[in-house]
Design a protein around this motif. Structure first.
Motif, PDB file in Angstrom:
ATOM      1  N   ASN A  14       2.349  12.238  -9.980  1.00  0.00           N
ATOM      2  CA  ASN A  14       1.688  13.542 -10.026  1.00  0.00           C
ATOM      3  C   ASN A  14       2.657  14.685 -10.255  1.00  0.00           C
ATOM      4  O   ASN A  14       2.233  15.778 -10.612  1.00  0.00           O
ATOM      5  CB  ASN A  14       0.894  13.778  -8.734  1.00  0.00           C
ATOM      6  CG  ASN A  14      -0.354  12.913  -8.693  1.00  0.00           C
ATOM      7  OD1 ASN A  14      -0.883  12.533  -9.731  1.00  0.00           O
ATOM      8  ND2 ASN A  14      -0.816  12.597  -7.502  1.00  0.00           N
ATOM      9  N   VAL A  15       3.958  14.495 -10.039  1.00  0.00           N
ATOM     10  CA  VAL A  15       4.948  15.529 -10.327  1.00  0.00           C
ATOM     11  C   VAL A  15       5.267  15.439 -11.815  1.00  0.00           C
ATOM     12  O   VAL A  15       5.645  14.378 -12.304  1.00  0.00           O
ATOM     13  CB  VAL A  15       6.221  15.322  -9.469  1.00  0.00           C
ATOM     14  CG1 VAL A  15       7.263  16.366  -9.803  1.00  0.00           C
ATOM     15  CG2 VAL A  15       5.879  15.325  -8.001  1.00  0.00           C
ATOM     16  N   PRO A  16       5.120  16.535 -12.557  1.00  0.00           N
ATOM     17  CA  PRO A  16       5.174  16.457 -14.019  1.00  0.00           C
ATOM     18  C   PRO A  16       6.448  15.856 -14.616  1.00  0.00           C
ATOM     19  O   PRO A  16       6.369  15.086 -15.556  1.00  0.00           O
ATOM     20  CB  PRO A  16       5.015  17.910 -14.467  1.00  0.00           C
ATOM     21  CG  PRO A  16       4.336  18.568 -13.340  1.00  0.00           C
ATOM     22  CD  PRO A  16       4.791  17.868 -12.097  1.00  0.00           C
TER      23      PRO A  16
ATOM     24  N   TRP B 114       0.838  -1.205   0.000  1.00  0.00           N
ATOM     25  CA  TRP B 114       0.000   0.000   0.000  1.00  0.00           C
ATOM     26  C   TRP B 114       0.871   1.252   0.000  1.00  0.00           C
ATOM     27  O   TRP B 114       0.626   2.199  -0.743  1.00  0.00           O
ATOM     28  CB  TRP B 114      -0.929  -0.019   1.212  1.00  0.00           C
ATOM     29  CG  TRP B 114      -1.615   1.289   1.423  1.00  0.00           C
ATOM     30  CD1 TRP B 114      -2.690   1.780   0.742  1.00  0.00           C
ATOM     31  CD2 TRP B 114      -1.230   2.305   2.349  1.00  0.00           C
ATOM     32  NE1 TRP B 114      -3.010   3.027   1.198  1.00  0.00           N
ATOM     33  CE2 TRP B 114      -2.118   3.379   2.201  1.00  0.00           C
ATOM     34  CE3 TRP B 114      -0.217   2.400   3.298  1.00  0.00           C
ATOM     35  CZ2 TRP B 114      -2.026   4.531   2.954  1.00  0.00           C
ATOM     36  CZ3 TRP B 114      -0.130   3.538   4.052  1.00  0.00           C
ATOM     37  CH2 TRP B 114      -1.024   4.587   3.882  1.00  0.00           C
ATOM     38  N   PHE B 115       1.904   1.266   0.842  1.00  0.00           N
ATOM     39  CA  PHE B 115       2.778   2.427   0.953  1.00  0.00           C
ATOM     40  C   PHE B 115       3.529   2.687  -0.347  1.00  0.00           C
ATOM     41  O   PHE B 115       3.632   3.826  -0.803  1.00  0.00           O
ATOM     42  CB  PHE B 115       3.767   2.223   2.107  1.00  0.00           C
ATOM     43  CG  PHE B 115       4.619   3.419   2.391  1.00  0.00           C
ATOM     44  CD1 PHE B 115       4.064   4.579   2.908  1.00  0.00           C
ATOM     45  CD2 PHE B 115       5.975   3.396   2.113  1.00  0.00           C
ATOM     46  CE1 PHE B 115       4.841   5.694   3.157  1.00  0.00           C
ATOM     47  CE2 PHE B 115       6.765   4.503   2.356  1.00  0.00           C
ATOM     48  CZ  PHE B 115       6.202   5.656   2.884  1.00  0.00           C
ATOM     49  N   SER B 116       4.035   1.636  -0.979  1.00  0.00           N
ATOM     50  CA  SER B 116       4.754   1.820  -2.244  1.00  0.00           C
ATOM     51  C   SER B 116       3.813   2.309  -3.339  1.00  0.00           C
ATOM     52  O   SER B 116       4.198   3.127  -4.177  1.00  0.00           O
ATOM     53  CB  SER B 116       5.456   0.526  -2.659  1.00  0.00           C
ATOM     54  OG  SER B 116       4.505  -0.480  -2.897  1.00  0.00           O
ATOM     55  N   SER B 117       2.569   1.846  -3.326  1.00  0.00           N
ATOM     56  CA  SER B 117       1.589   2.324  -4.296  1.00  0.00           C
ATOM     57  C   SER B 117       1.314   3.814  -4.091  1.00  0.00           C
ATOM     58  O   SER B 117       1.184   4.572  -5.066  1.00  0.00           O
ATOM     59  CB  SER B 117       0.298   1.527  -4.164  1.00  0.00           C
ATOM     60  OG  SER B 117      -0.702   2.068  -4.974  1.00  0.00           O
ATOM     61  N   THR B 118       1.244   4.236  -2.840  1.00  0.00           N
ATOM     62  CA  THR B 118       1.027   5.651  -2.540  1.00  0.00           C
ATOM     63  C   THR B 118       2.208   6.498  -3.000  1.00  0.00           C
ATOM     64  O   THR B 118       2.024   7.569  -3.593  1.00  0.00           O
ATOM     65  CB  THR B 118       0.808   5.833  -1.019  1.00  0.00           C
ATOM     66  OG1 THR B 118      -0.287   5.010  -0.615  1.00  0.00           O
ATOM     67  CG2 THR B 118       0.511   7.270  -0.678  1.00  0.00           C
ATOM     68  N   ILE B 119       3.415   6.037  -2.753  1.00  0.00           N
ATOM     69  CA  ILE B 119       4.616   6.770  -3.173  1.00  0.00           C
ATOM     70  C   ILE B 119       4.676   6.884  -4.697  1.00  0.00           C
ATOM     71  O   ILE B 119       4.956   7.958  -5.238  1.00  0.00           O
ATOM     72  CB  ILE B 119       5.894   6.091  -2.630  1.00  0.00           C
ATOM     73  CG1 ILE B 119       5.928   6.137  -1.116  1.00  0.00           C
ATOM     74  CG2 ILE B 119       7.155   6.708  -3.229  1.00  0.00           C
ATOM     75  CD1 ILE B 119       6.012   7.530  -0.542  1.00  0.00           C
TER      76      ILE B 119
END
Length: 157
Positions: free
Chosen positions: A108-110, A97-102
């Motif tokens: 999201n950073v272009p 879950w944490f790696s998916s969030t990271i």
């Protein structure tokens, strides 16, 4: 429990027959227009035929759920440290879950996704050059993987 594992299908009729007919003699050479002075080719007509298929189900030994559950139960009963296994499993879920969030935040950073693609492409190129290009390095990779498998699974009796 027997399950349907495959279907055999065979065509009962041949493919559609193609009948070749000549153009009518009166229009064999058009007198005017785009095709003036050019002979017409014979036309192709497809004679439609009914296509029939015979479908037959074959039974084979599929997944035996009772045996699977018994095997899993026997392996779980053989585990001495059940709480340790539960902690490792929970940690693996949290880490996933944490790696998916990271990864979602990085996407999201272009500019970062393109940089990560370049890093991945560079690493892939290095890996191919280092381990896959030459026979001796492929043998080294296989021996490294075998050593890692022995470390993980432990000595085999």
């Amino acid at each position: 429990m027997a399950a349907i594992s495959s279907l055999s299908v065979r065509a009962a009729a041949p493919r559609a027959a193609v009948a070749r007919t000549a153009a009518p003699p009166a229009r064999a050479v058009p007198a005017s227009g785009f095709l003036a002075g050019r002979p017409l080719r014979p036309s192709l007509k497809v004679a439609p035929q009914a296509k029939k298929f015979v479908v037959r189900a074959e039974q084979s030994e599929g997944l035996d759920t009772d045996k699977l559950i018994k095997d899993l139960t026997a392996k779980w009963d053989a585990v001495e440290n059940k709480s340790g296994v539960a902690v490792y499993a929970g940690g693996a879920v949290v880490l996933l879950w944490f790696s998916s969030t990271i990864i979602g935040a990085i996407n999201n950073v272009p500019i970062l996704p393109k940089i990560m693609e370049l890093v991945g492409l560079g690493y892939t190129g290095w890996f191919v050059y280092r381990y896959l290009l030459f026979k001796s390095s492929r043998e080294e990779l296989v021996s490294d993987v075998e050593d890692l498998k022995k470390k993980i699974t432990g000595p085999q009796q």
